[in-house]
Motif scaffolding. Structure first.
Motif, short mmCIF file in Angstrom:
data_model
loop_
_atom_site.label_atom_id
_atom_site.label_comp_id
_atom_site.label_asym_id
_atom_site.label_seq_id
_atom_site.Cartn_x
_atom_site.Cartn_y
_atom_site.Cartn_z
N GLU B 23 -2.54 -4.50 -7.76
CA GLU B 23 -4.07 -4.63 -7.79
C GLU B 23 -4.67 -5.02 -9.43
O GLU B 23 -5.43 -5.71 -9.54
CB GLU B 23 -4.62 -3.52 -7.32
N ILE B 80 -1.00 -13.29 -0.49
CA ILE B 80 -1.10 -12.24 0.51
C ILE B 80 -2.32 -11.67 0.05
O ILE B 80 -2.94 -11.01 1.05
CB ILE B 80 0.30 -11.45 0.20
N VAL B 83 -5.11 -13.19 1.54
CA VAL B 83 -5.32 -12.85 3.10
C VAL B 83 -5.89 -11.67 3.37
O VAL B 83 -6.73 -11.35 4.27
CB VAL B 83 -3.89 -12.97 3.62
N LEU B 84 -5.46 -10.45 2.54
CA LEU B 84 -6.02 -9.19 2.60
C LEU B 84 -7.42 -8.89 2.12
O LEU B 84 -7.92 -7.71 2.43
CB LEU B 84 -4.86 -8.21 1.96
N VAL B 86 -8.20 -8.93 -0.98
CA VAL B 86 -8.32 -8.31 -2.21
C VAL B 86 -8.92 -9.32 -3.37
O VAL B 86 -9.62 -9.04 -4.31
CB VAL B 86 -7.22 -7.71 -2.69
#
Lengths: 95, 95
Positions: B23, B80, B83-84, B86
């Motif tokens: 993150e 990814i 997609v999430l 974030v």
DNA sequence: CTCATATATCAATAAATAATGATATATTAT
DNA sequence: ATAATATATCATTATTTATTGATATATGAG
């Protein structure tokens, strides 16, 4: 989606038995009775992971006669497996 | 990519300490020295997970003076995390 | 009602993995 | 060479999670 939710989804997919279940369900819904054979796992192990995947919101199930049919519920799974190269690019058509 | 490779990537991202590291690195490369503070983990724990992420091919590192700078190596990580939810949609511009 | 099949549950064990505190090894500046 | 900072490593403990074999429950067929 929160960090906790994302971790839940990632954890769901990051274990081999569950990953195999998803792989096979990407090709279409399946009866719980045939999945153990398809993924080379015992009935008990498969059942537990199926329930866990439902609990985690990844799969859904319905009864059909004496069988329980499992399928993918969380649409993000398709996107992730597309990124991973498991699914071909393009849109997933849901009938 | 093989099932083993995909599982490796998913496992790398599915643990909270490592997830937090990713993150923070999504916002740009960081020195190992500042990461423990940013993600609220000890130096030792952070170091071990950083090394694991490098080992898993997710991160890369380089030395700069007495500091080690970590950054994201595997481009799929961006997809990814997009997609999430974030990361915002759109292309990731790399300078 | 009884039987066969399908699925879920349970308790126990095994296995994998993360976290910790202490310590060791760089690296750079003085 | 010494001190200060940055990073990595180690051995241990704790925690989480998967797997198993046995058993229980449910369903539908006859």
């Amino acid at each position: 989606m929160s960090r906790a939710d994302n971790l839940k989804l990632l954890k769901a997919l990051s274990e081999e038995t569950r990953y195999r279940i998803i792989e096979t369900l990407l090709k279409g819904e399946k009866c719980a009775c045939e999945i153990p054979f398809l993924i080379h796992r015992t009935q008990s192990n498969t059942s537990m992971q199926l329930l866990k995947l439902v609990d985690l919101g990844v799969l859904k199930s319905r009864r059909e006669g004496r069988k329980i049919i499992y399928s993918i519920k969380n649409r993000k799974v398709y996107s992730i497996f597309r990124v991973l190269g498991v699914l071909k690019n393009g849109y997933k058509i849901i009938f």
